[in-house]
Structure formats: structure tokens, C-alpha cells
Motif scaffolding. Structure first.
Motif, PDB file in Angstrom:
ATOM      1  N   SER A 279       1.312 -90.762  76.526  1.00  0.00           N
ATOM      2  CA  SER A 279       1.907 -91.397  75.419  1.00  0.00           C
ATOM      3  C   SER A 279       1.200 -91.252  73.884  1.00  0.00           C
ATOM      4  CB  SER A 279       2.092 -93.017  75.563  1.00  0.00           C
ATOM      5  OG  SER A 279       0.511 -93.482  75.187  1.00  0.00           O
ATOM      6  N   GLN A 280       1.745 -91.319  72.988  1.00  0.00           N
ATOM      7  CA  GLN A 280       0.939 -91.038  71.659  1.00  0.00           C
ATOM      8  C   GLN A 280      -0.374 -91.638  71.646  1.00  0.00           C
ATOM      9  OE1 GLN A 280       2.310 -89.137  69.536  1.00  0.00           O
ATOM     10  NE2 GLN A 280       4.256 -88.672  70.172  1.00  0.00           N
ATOM     11  N   GLY A 281      -0.537 -93.003  72.231  1.00  0.00           N
ATOM     12  CA  GLY A 281      -1.712 -93.743  72.143  1.00  0.00           C
ATOM     13  C   GLY A 281      -2.873 -93.059  73.234  1.00  0.00           C
ATOM     14  N   GLY A 282      -2.296 -92.033  74.252  1.00  0.00           N
ATOM     15  CA  GLY A 282      -2.987 -91.708  75.024  1.00  0.00           C
ATOM     16  C   GLY A 282      -3.250 -92.298  76.447  1.00  0.00           C
ATOM     17  N   SER A 283      -2.269 -93.049  76.642  1.00  0.00           N
ATOM     18  CA  SER A 283      -2.183 -93.673  78.077  1.00  0.00           C
ATOM     19  C   SER A 283      -1.236 -92.873  78.795  1.00  0.00           C
ATOM     20  CB  SER A 283      -1.598 -94.985  77.964  1.00  0.00           C
ATOM     21  OG  SER A 283      -0.322 -95.011  77.287  1.00  0.00           O
ATOM     22  N   SER A 284      -1.146 -92.753  80.057  1.00  0.00           N
ATOM     23  CA  SER A 284      -0.505 -92.001  80.959  1.00  0.00           C
ATOM     24  C   SER A 284       0.373 -92.935  82.026  1.00  0.00           C
ATOM     25  CB  SER A 284      -1.153 -91.125  81.753  1.00  0.00           C
ATOM     26  OG  SER A 284      -2.064 -91.791  82.598  1.00  0.00           O
ATOM     27  N   SER A 285       1.430 -92.406  82.467  1.00  0.00           N
ATOM     28  CA  SER A 285       2.187 -93.193  83.286  1.00  0.00           C
ATOM     29  C   SER A 285       2.988 -92.221  84.300  1.00  0.00           C
ATOM     30  CB  SER A 285       3.532 -94.200  82.646  1.00  0.00           C
ATOM     31  OG  SER A 285       4.136 -93.545  81.658  1.00  0.00           O
ATOM     32  N   GLU A 286       3.075 -92.567  85.389  1.00  0.00           N
ATOM     33  CA  GLU A 286       3.772 -91.610  86.584  1.00  0.00           C
ATOM     34  C   GLU A 286       5.272 -91.929  86.298  1.00  0.00           C
ATOM     35  OE1 GLU A 286       4.059 -91.530  91.308  1.00  0.00           O
ATOM     36  OE2 GLU A 286       2.028 -91.805  90.504  1.00  0.00           O
ATOM     37  N   ILE A 287       5.945 -90.858  86.215  1.00  0.00           N
ATOM     38  CA  ILE A 287       7.195 -90.374  86.358  1.00  0.00           C
ATOM     39  C   ILE A 287       7.907 -90.534  87.571  1.00  0.00           C
ATOM     40  CG2 ILE A 287       9.300 -89.190  85.566  1.00  0.00           C
ATOM     41  CD1 ILE A 287       7.334 -87.961  83.278  1.00  0.00           C
ATOM     42  N   GLY A 288       7.075 -89.747  88.517  1.00  0.00           N
ATOM     43  CA  GLY A 288       7.623 -89.671  89.713  1.00  0.00           C
ATOM     44  C   GLY A 288       6.930 -88.487  90.443  1.00  0.00           C
ATOM     45  N   THR A 289       7.128 -88.350  92.132  1.00  0.00           N
ATOM     46  CA  THR A 289       6.635 -87.405  92.774  1.00  0.00           C
ATOM     47  C   THR A 289       7.880 -86.826  93.455  1.00  0.00           C
ATOM     48  OG1 THR A 289       6.492 -88.876  94.660  1.00  0.00           O
ATOM     49  CG2 THR A 289       4.531 -88.794  93.128  1.00  0.00           C
ATOM     50  N   GLN A 290       7.588 -85.511  93.890  1.00  0.00           N
ATOM     51  CA  GLN A 290       8.676 -84.744  94.648  1.00  0.00           C
ATOM     52  C   GLN A 290       7.900 -83.869  95.833  1.00  0.00           C
ATOM     53  OE1 GLN A 290      11.280 -84.681  96.194  1.00  0.00           O
ATOM     54  NE2 GLN A 290      12.422 -85.140  94.186  1.00  0.00           N
ATOM     55  N   GLN A 291       8.448 -83.654  96.666  1.00  0.00           N
ATOM     56  CA  GLN A 291       7.979 -82.644  97.886  1.00  0.00           C
ATOM     57  C   GLN A 291       8.885 -81.523  97.842  1.00  0.00           C
ATOM     58  OE1 GLN A 291       6.610 -84.079 101.619  1.00  0.00           O
ATOM     59  NE2 GLN A 291       7.751 -82.535 102.860  1.00  0.00           N
ATOM     60  N   VAL A 292       8.268 -80.150  98.152  1.00  0.00           N
ATOM     61  CA  VAL A 292       9.039 -79.226  97.896  1.00  0.00           C
ATOM     62  C   VAL A 292       8.347 -77.995  98.826  1.00  0.00           C
ATOM     63  CG1 VAL A 292       7.887 -78.108  96.031  1.00  0.00           C
ATOM     64  CG2 VAL A 292      10.225 -77.509  96.421  1.00  0.00           C
ATOM     65  N   LEU A 293       9.022 -76.952  99.306  1.00  0.00           N
ATOM     66  CA  LEU A 293       8.658 -76.209 100.174  1.00  0.00           C
ATOM     67  C   LEU A 293       8.855 -74.600  99.336  1.00  0.00           C
ATOM     68  CD1 LEU A 293      10.408 -76.618 103.409  1.00  0.00           C
ATOM     69  CD2 LEU A 293       8.089 -77.285 102.867  1.00  0.00           C
ATOM     70  N   THR A 294       7.855 -73.668  99.194  1.00  0.00           N
ATOM     71  CA  THR A 294       8.092 -72.457  99.271  1.00  0.00           C
ATOM     72  C   THR A 294       8.267 -71.556 100.190  1.00  0.00           C
ATOM     73  OG1 THR A 294       5.651 -71.679  99.059  1.00  0.00           O
ATOM     74  CG2 THR A 294       6.477 -72.721  97.038  1.00  0.00           C
ATOM     75  N   LYS A 295       9.137 -70.282 100.504  1.00  0.00           N
ATOM     76  CA  LYS A 295       9.437 -69.491 101.315  1.00  0.00           C
ATOM     77  C   LYS A 295       9.574 -68.381 100.881  1.00  0.00           C
ATOM     78  CE  LYS A 295      13.085 -69.682 105.036  1.00  0.00           C
ATOM     79  NZ  LYS A 295      14.270 -70.252 105.659  1.00  0.00           N
ATOM     80  N   ASP A 296       9.375 -67.377 101.691  1.00  0.00           N
ATOM     81  CA  ASP A 296       9.629 -65.907 101.539  1.00  0.00           C
ATOM     82  C   ASP A 296      11.025 -65.691 101.514  1.00  0.00           C
ATOM     83  OD1 ASP A 296       7.064 -65.165 101.843  1.00  0.00           O
ATOM     84  OD2 ASP A 296       6.988 -64.785 104.017  1.00  0.00           O
ATOM     85  N   LEU A 297      11.371 -64.775 100.622  1.00  0.00           N
ATOM     86  CA  LEU A 297      12.851 -64.647 100.489  1.00  0.00           C
ATOM     87  C   LEU A 297      13.195 -63.201 100.918  1.00  0.00           C
ATOM     88  CD1 LEU A 297      13.418 -65.771  96.763  1.00  0.00           C
ATOM     89  CD2 LEU A 297      13.739 -67.221  98.953  1.00  0.00           C
ATOM     90  N   THR A 298      14.417 -63.101 101.544  1.00  0.00           N
ATOM     91  CA  THR A 298      15.099 -61.591 101.575  1.00  0.00           C
ATOM     92  C   THR A 298      15.235 -61.037 100.454  1.00  0.00           C
ATOM     93  OG1 THR A 298      17.229 -62.379 101.588  1.00  0.00           O
ATOM     94  CG2 THR A 298      16.041 -62.416 103.817  1.00  0.00           C
ATOM     95  N   ASP A 299      15.470 -59.482 100.830  1.00  0.00           N
ATOM     96  CA  ASP A 299      15.636 -58.843  99.291  1.00  0.00           C
ATOM     97  C   ASP A 299      17.236 -59.434  98.588  1.00  0.00           C
ATOM     98  OD1 ASP A 299      13.784 -57.171  99.922  1.00  0.00           O
ATOM     99  OD2 ASP A 299      14.743 -55.629 100.407  1.00  0.00           O
ATOM    100  N   GLU A 300      18.143 -59.776  99.514  1.00  0.00           N
ATOM    101  CA  GLU A 300      19.343 -60.322  98.761  1.00  0.00           C
ATOM    102  C   GLU A 300      19.022 -61.450  98.167  1.00  0.00           C
ATOM    103  OE1 GLU A 300      23.352 -59.862  97.570  1.00  0.00           O
ATOM    104  OE2 GLU A 300      22.062 -58.361  98.767  1.00  0.00           O
ATOM    105  N   GLN A 301      18.196 -62.488  98.517  1.00  0.00           N
ATOM    106  CA  GLN A 301      17.849 -63.898  97.950  1.00  0.00           C
ATOM    107  C   GLN A 301      17.183 -63.741  96.743  1.00  0.00           C
ATOM    108  OE1 GLN A 301      16.004 -65.758 101.517  1.00  0.00           O
ATOM    109  NE2 GLN A 301      17.731 -66.658 102.206  1.00  0.00           N
ATOM    110  N   LEU A 302      16.242 -62.820  96.949  1.00  0.00           N
ATOM    111  CA  LEU A 302      15.647 -62.223  95.555  1.00  0.00           C
ATOM    112  C   LEU A 302      16.428 -61.900  94.359  1.00  0.00           C
ATOM    113  CD1 LEU A 302      12.506 -62.311  94.284  1.00  0.00           C
ATOM    114  CD2 LEU A 302      12.340 -59.972  95.014  1.00  0.00           C
ATOM    115  N   ILE A 303      17.351 -60.973  94.730  1.00  0.00           N
ATOM    116  CA  ILE A 303      18.360 -60.586  93.644  1.00  0.00           C
ATOM    117  C   ILE A 303      19.060 -61.599  93.144  1.00  0.00           C
ATOM    118  CG2 ILE A 303      20.263 -58.731  93.309  1.00  0.00           C
ATOM    119  CD1 ILE A 303      18.944 -56.996  95.188  1.00  0.00           C
ATOM    120  N   ASP A 304      19.676 -62.487  94.164  1.00  0.00           N
ATOM    121  CA  ASP A 304      20.391 -63.626  93.746  1.00  0.00           C
ATOM    122  C   ASP A 304      19.712 -64.716  92.829  1.00  0.00           C
ATOM    123  OD1 ASP A 304      23.146 -64.478  95.065  1.00  0.00           O
ATOM    124  OD2 ASP A 304      21.974 -66.383  94.733  1.00  0.00           O
ATOM    125  N   MET A 305      18.440 -64.933  92.995  1.00  0.00           N
ATOM    126  CA  MET A 305      17.540 -65.721  92.299  1.00  0.00           C
ATOM    127  C   MET A 305      17.331 -65.154  90.931  1.00  0.00           C
ATOM    128  SD  MET A 305      13.579 -66.735  92.617  1.00  0.00           S
ATOM    129  CE  MET A 305      13.078 -64.989  91.615  1.00  0.00           C
TER     130      MET A 305
END
Length: 530
Positions: A98-124
Motif C-alpha cells: 500500500s501507499q502507507g507501506g503495509s502489505s497484504s496477501e492477494i493469493g497463492t498459486q501452484q504451478v509446474l514448469t515442464k520441458d517443451l517439444t520443439d512444436e510446443q515451443l514454437i506454439d508458445m
């Protein structure tokens, strides 16, 4: 269902697999969204009232404590996680400051990273680049902004100036987005309707649009002092895209057919014959209501302007004679040459770059819709010319006589783009040590494996410096430590259009299917056997 849609179900499933396999959302209640790829995670969250900034925290699987990754003002963050490893299971936490310097949690999220094939990389990469024209478009017109600077620095205050040519390039990306399911068919139609309605009312000069328009008003913005009227070449780039939309909607809904009808009317209102200055021998690039023909710039080959003559010859209402092409563009045969560089031959005399070819955009801009495969006339085999042009450009960078840092088989590609000191038309013989991602990526139809090496190097080794919310930034230079977070529509448009042509040929099939284009090519003595 569009006849092209079914052909891309496989690729749609590929992209969906990336989306589902690399992203886990803990609950629907969390406002934090996370998508994991091979080397980065994209995080988004809703803006919080009163927040001046946001902190991004991450915890790796098996770790007890979160560590801070960044503090940002935006509500989108791309976290490159090379330092954390591969195939990760991560949990993110976003907090608002906040402008006053305090903080508040918006949320959390879990996620995976994963090797991509060539086709998936081009698609991305194609998907991210598509977003320039979808999410980054000027809202009133639906047109492509000339430039987007993520640093917010617009010295000319032109953040809402739209480009006609760059919009034409991006149209191929929007069509690909519909076909690949990135947007719905209805969403695509709504965007094209907005765009065409804007173009109907925007400034035109004998049916031809200027290079730049103010997105809010449709009024011309001068490109230079005397370039304040019709720009025939940029308008050709635009109409190359619009005709593809017309063909895409040939058997569509009533709304889609209405869009196609409006495009057809805009096409018929373009006075290509006016831009011959009343002669038979050439087309001219500019006409101004204030300066007339003072710029006097005839279109004489070879450069990026071939599509202008194809369209002018194909016009059902204001065509130019074949003599304009053969006398003007082809210089009565003077367009031909017989040069060789690095073992590759060029048969066309590239204007001002006769020995090794011009900047690589010359092999891209006319060929988003015009299919160079099997395209020949009395002057050239256009597939072979473009492929050799690309291979010479690549060989120059590998040879690297000036010892530019980073150059090699996985970092090549010289074309017009931002440069260390402004803007430059990079090419062999005029090499400033600046690599432009669009050069190699837009050449993927000609050099698929060679271009893929560059794409992989840019993403895996330079990603945190060169890859952002709309794909790869416009230019980079390892030796100058130059990594501007800036985009140009013409360069992003070529990437998404030419990658789609490499993958499916969608743009080529649409444009080459237009009956007027078929007749225009015959008129100019072209043969086409893709």
C-alpha cells in the motif's frame, strides 16, 4: 465450421496440453493465475485498490520458506526460473504494497514448469506474439499500435498511433488465433468488424490509407514532412491481410459475410492507377494532398514492395497494366543480376545491397499472403531467391568478420529494427552488432531448423532479457548489453504470420485463393505451383 479450422485441431490440442500440463491451480477462489512453461512462469492477478506495487514470492517443492523474486507495479509478471532448475513444482504468493507501506496477501498459486517439444515451443512463441495484436491493439480502432514500449517511454507521445502495414501483418496472426482457438470465432469477427468500420471512416487518399493514423480519430499522422497522404506500400500490406479475411469469411455467418463485403468495397475503392501519376511505367509510393507528387518515389525492384504490384495488377476496378510491373518494378529487365555470396546465388538486384542482399524483411513483407513456394516469373524463382537471401544473411553472421559477441549458428538475423542508436536497416555490409529476432523467426518457412536454433537460444539463454508479454523484444545486442523492452508492429507481425505459414500455410492458402489474385498473377506472367 471454417474449412481451415479442422486442419488445426491437432495443434490446438498441443497448445491445450501445454496449458493444462504445465499449470496447476489450487482452487478457483485464488485470484492469482499461473502458467508454467519450460523456463518461465507467467503470473497474473487483479489490480488492488490503493496498491502502489506488488511483491512476487516463490517456494520450491520441498522448501519451507518463500523467497522474494521481484517487486513490480504491473499485474502481470514473467518469472524466468533458470536459476531454480528444470521441471519444477513451485508455489507463488503475491502481496500488495500500500501507499502507507503495509502489505497484504492477494493469493497463492501452484504451478509446474515442464520441458517443451520443439512444436510446443514454437506454439508458445507464436501465441505470445499474437497477443501484440490481440491484447496490445489500440482499443478504439482495433488496429495494431505502431510501437509498444513496456518501459513507458514514448518520446513522440505516439502510444495510440496505429500502423496500416503492421495491422495488415497482424491480421494473419489474428486469423491464426481463431484457427488455433486462442480466441473464439465470435471474438475474431468482433475485432475485424471494429477494424473495418474504422478503416471505412479513416483518412484515405484516392482510396489509399496513410502509413500512420491516430487510433482515436482516424486522422492521418504524417510519417515525415511531405509523407502526410496516401502510402501505397503500407496500404498494400494492409490489403494483403484484409483480402485473407475476406476469403476466410467466404462461407461464414451473416455477420462474417458482412465484414467480407465491406472489405471487398474497400478493396474496390483503392485507386492503384492514380498512383502511376497518369503513366503506364511505374507505381509511386506516396501522394499528398498538400505536396502532390513531390516525394516522387517510384517503386523499382528489388525490395519489400513486390506485393504492391501484385495487388495493383489484380484490382477489379483500378488496375495498372502489366507494363508498369515490367518497366517499373523490373526495370525493363534491369532487376536481374548474377551474384554469389557464401556459395548462394541471388538472381535479383537488391536495391543498395546488390552483393549480399538487403535486410531480411525483404523476404517477409510481401510473402505473408503471397506464397513464394513454386512462384516464378521471367525474373526469378521467388522461393529460391528468398531462401538464398536468408542463408547469405545467416552465413554473414556466422562468418562474423567484425567479431560481434554472441553471433553464430544459434544467433543470426539482420534486418530493419531498433538499434543501439535509434533505428537502422541492418544487413550484411551494414552490421552494427544488433540481432533482430524477427529476422530468423520470420524466415522459418525458408530455414526451419536454422531458425529454430535461434529461437531456442533466444528463449533458453537470453529469455529473461529478450522475451516479454508480446514475445521477443524487437532487437538485442550482447556486446552492447542492449536489451530494450520495446516492440514494433511490423516485426511482431512478420513473426506470427510467417510462423503460421511454416506450420500450416494458412495465410498463403487464403490470399492465393482470391480469384483476383490468381488473375493478376497470370496477367504479370507469374506461374505458381506450391
Amino acid at each position: 465450421m471454417n474449412k481451415f479450422f479442422q486442419k488445426h485441431v491437432h495443434f490446438l490440442l498441443v497448445f491445450s496440453a501445454i496449458w493444462s500440463c504445465t499449470s496447476k491451480e489450487t482452487t478457483q477462489e485464488s485470484p492469482v493465475k499461473a502458467t508454467g512453461y519450460a523456463r518461465h512462469v507467467e503470473l497474473t492477478w487483479p489490480a488492488q485498490e490503493g496498491a502502489k506495487a506488488y511483491e512476487i514470492w516463490v517456494k520450491n517443492s520441498g522448501k519451507n520458506d518463500f523467497s522474494k523474486r521481484a517487486t513490480v507495479k504491473d499485474t502481470l509478471y514473467m518469472d524466468f526460473v533458470n536459476d531454480l532448475g528444470n521441471n519444477l513444482e513451485l508455489r507463488y504468493r503475491i502481496t500488495a504494497l500500500s501507499q502507507g507501506g503495509s502489505s497484504s496477501e492477494i493469493g497463492t498459486q501452484q504451478v509446474l514448469t515442464k520441458d517443451l517439444t520443439d512444436e510446443q515451443l514454437i506454439d508458445m512463441v507464436q501465441y505470445y506474439t499474437f497477443r501484440y495484436f490481440w491484447e496490445g491493439a489500440e482499443p478504439h480502432s482495433g488496429m495494431a499500435r505502431e510501437r509498444i514500449h513496456l518501459d513507458g517511454d514514448y518520446p513522440q507521445n505516439d502510444q495510440n498511433v496505429v500502423t496500416t502495414g503492421g495491422t495488415g501483418f497482424g491480421i494473419y496472426g489474428l486469423l491464426a488465433g481463431i484457427d488455433r482457438g486462442w480466441i473464439s470465432r465470435a471474438e475474431g469477427a468482433a475485432r475485424f468488424e471494429k477494424m473495418v468500420n474504422f478503416l471505412e471512416k479513416a483518412d484515405r487518399f484516392h482510396g489509399v490509407w496513410p502509413h500512420w493514423l491516430h487510433g482515436e480519430t482516424g486522422k492521418v499522422k504524417a510519417f515525415s514532412e511531405k509523407d502526410d497522404g496516401g502510402d501505397l506500400v503500407e496500404s498494400a500490406f494492409l490489403m494483403q491481410g484484409l483480402l485473407a479475411v475476406r476469403e476466410y469469411y467466404e462461407d461464414g455467418t451473416e455477420k462474417e459475410k458482412a465484414i467480407a463485403t465491406k472489405i471487398d468495397q474497400l478493396w474496390k475503392e483503392m485507386e492503384w492507377d492514380w498512383y502511376t501519376q497518369g503513366g503506364q511505367d511505374a507505381l509511386y509510393w506516396h501522394w499528398s494532398p498538400n505536396y502532390g507528387w513531390e516525394m516522387n518515389f517510384p517503386l523499382e525492384g528489388y525490395n519489400e514492395c513486390l506485393i504492391t504490384y501484385i495487388l495493383a495488377a489484380s484490382s477489379p476496378t483500378h488496375p495498372v497494366p502489366a507494363s508498369a510491373y515490367h518497366k517499373g518494378w523490373a526495370r525493363s529487365g534491369g532487376i536481374n543480376t548474377d551474384v554469389e555470396a557464401f556459395g548462394y546465388k541471388l538472381t535479383l538486384k537488391h536495391n543498395g545491397a546488390e552483393k549480399m542482399g538487403g535486410p531480411l524483411f525483404w523476404a517477409h513483407y510481401s510473402y505473408h499472403g503471397l506464397n513464394p513456394k513454386g512462384l516464378k516469373d521471367r525474373y526469378a524463382d521467388y522461393w529460391q531467391e528468398n531462401k538464398n537471401h536468408t542463408l547469405i544473411n545467416r552465413a554473414w553472421c556466422i562468418d562474423n568478420q567484425d567479431d560481434h559477441k554472441g553471433y553464430g549458428e544459434d544467433l543470426w538475423g539482420l534486418t530493419a529494427s531498433y538499434s543501439v542508436n535509434g533505428y537502422a536497416g541492418h544487413r550484411p555490409g551494414h552490421d552494427l552488432g544488433v540481432i533482430t529476432p524477427t529476422a530468423a523467426l520470420s524466415s522459418m518457412p525458408y530455414t526451419p531448423q536454422e531458425s529454430l536454433k535461434v529461437l531456442k537460444n533466444l528463449y533458453y539463454n537470453y529469455g529473461d532479457r529478450v522475451f516479454g508479454r508480446y514475445g521477443f523484444y524487437d532487437a538485442m545486442s550482447p556486446e552492447a548489453n542492449y536489451y530494450p523492452e520495446r516492440y514494433l508492429a511490423i516485426d511482431q507481425g512478420s513473426i506470427v504470420a510467417m510462423i503460421e505459414n511454416h506450420r500450416s500455410g494458412l495465410g498463403w492458402k487464403l490470399f492465393m485463393g482470391a480469384p483476383e489474385i490468381k488473375e493478376g498473377l497470370k496477367k504479370l506472367d507469374f506461374t505458381s505451383n506450391p
